[in-house]
Enzyme design. Sequence first.
Site, PDB file in Angstrom:
ATOM      1  N   ASP A 101       0.870  -1.165   0.000  1.00  0.00           N
ATOM      2  CA  ASP A 101       0.000   0.000   0.000  1.00  0.00           C
ATOM      3  C   ASP A 101       0.917   1.228   0.000  1.00  0.00           C
ATOM      4  OD1 ASP A 101      -2.381   1.623   0.566  1.00  0.00           O
ATOM      5  OD2 ASP A 101      -1.453   1.871   2.537  1.00  0.00           O
TER       6      ASP A 101
ATOM      7  N   GLU B 182      13.063  10.226  25.308  1.00  0.00           N
ATOM      8  CA  GLU B 182      13.655  10.008  26.628  1.00  0.00           C
ATOM      9  C   GLU B 182      15.074   9.475  26.538  1.00  0.00           C
ATOM     10  OE1 GLU B 182      11.623   9.343  29.786  1.00  0.00           O
ATOM     11  OE2 GLU B 182       9.594   9.356  28.975  1.00  0.00           O
TER      12      GLU B 182
ATOM     13  N   ASP C 298      -0.117   5.133   0.769  1.00  0.00           N
ATOM     14  CA  ASP C 298      -0.341   6.161   1.791  1.00  0.00           C
ATOM     15  C   ASP C 298      -0.362   5.550   3.188  1.00  0.00           C
ATOM     16  OD1 ASP C 298      -0.694   8.322  -0.066  1.00  0.00           O
ATOM     17  OD2 ASP C 298      -2.602   7.395  -0.602  1.00  0.00           O
TER      18      ASP C 298
END
Length: 377
Positions: free
Chosen positions: A14, A309, A16
Amino acid sequence: MSVAKKLIRCVILDLDGTLLHTDGIVTNVLKVFLGKYGKEWDGREAQKIIGTTPFEAAAAIVQDYQLPCSTIEFLSEISPLFSDQWCNIRALPGAKRLVKHLKSHGVPMALASNSQRESIEAKISYHDGWKNSFSVIIGGDEVRAAKPSPEIFLEAARRLSVEPSSCLVIEDSLPGVTAGKTAEMEVVAVPSLPKQSHLYTAADEVINSLLDLQLEKWGLPPFEDWVEGTLPLDPWYIGGPVVKGFGRGSKVLGIPTANLSTKGYSDLLAEHAAGVYFGWAGLSSRGVFKMVMSIGWNPYFDNKEKAIEPWLLHDFNEDFYDEELRLVIVGYIRPETNFPSLESLIAQIHEDGRVAERALDLPLYSSFKNGSYLRIS
Ligand code: ADP
Ligand code: RBF
Ligand code: MG
């Protein structure tokens, strides 16, 4: 006697949300466009339109926002705004690598997207080498029924001259997963929105990003770019003053993480998949240190915001809030995951630290230590 494994011969992708970071563009365009009608784009709408055809997406938006226009009018007004943005759509993490790898190993690839053939061609034209990598390209306007109908994938298999059962579909959307399974293909889901993986039970595997794809599981040639448990990345840079985090790094885990403000970095952060990364950290007046970090929602704590982090692999005897911290991220280790206990999360983070510590001595990664970005004076 062992049963022969079903071997995959072709990969159907696919576009998008799977290869391209289209969501960012969609959000930007809709924000501006709905603003003109005095409406505010609500991100929660996104899941609903992912994987649908342009017409279906338009109809849903016209209805949900009660826009004073028809779906056709909406489409014709907004289409040029999208076309203007196609040159700005970035490849998703691991997309370039995947296309290049399959192409160089001679694995036939098809691109099957619910969007129109013409817009598929336009979008991929901005990505070097992509157009020639696909043996088949099919748009939603070339089949009678779009995904979740299996038609587009069955047609792709037919044009590739392979059995559907020899195809692996890679999809970010629920309609796409349904289409792939109905076509009796193997399906790997890469959800493009966070915290959605529980919805993808129909898929044969759900991964966090294309970086986590293990092609050997499907009988395809494996990636060969992992080095000692790490995946080298094109380096990327982020920095700013150290801010207060969630107040639990040292307290709950015994692992301090010097949080960076994500303000001003939302595009950069959205572009990178959640996961555990490593690199080098420069601190003003203290020097340059090895660093391992997580990006994401910390499934164990289920944060509301995507955070970054960094744990500096060095013992400091004090805090350094407000000091300028600069990071160069050079490699990837693993996706972020949930853990059955705090102890197992802590043990894994320490293991990540050891992996990063060792890897950063390799010339491949150590060279970035001397970059000028990290030297703050
Ligand atoms: P917070 O929730 O505010 O991030 P933490 O418990 O995670 O608090 O502690 C992080 C702070 O600890 C950093 O902002 C930094 O000032 C300090 N610190 C001390 N040693 C380290 C280290 N090795 N890596 C990261 N931060 C450290
Ligand atoms: N949190 C998770 O919930 N899942 C993880 O897989 C995870 N991996 C981490 C890896 C590293 C190297 C670091 C530094 C942190 C990781 N954390 C993870 C984040 C941890 O939960 C976080 O630092 C604390 O919540 C402090 O805010
Ligand atoms: Mg912290």
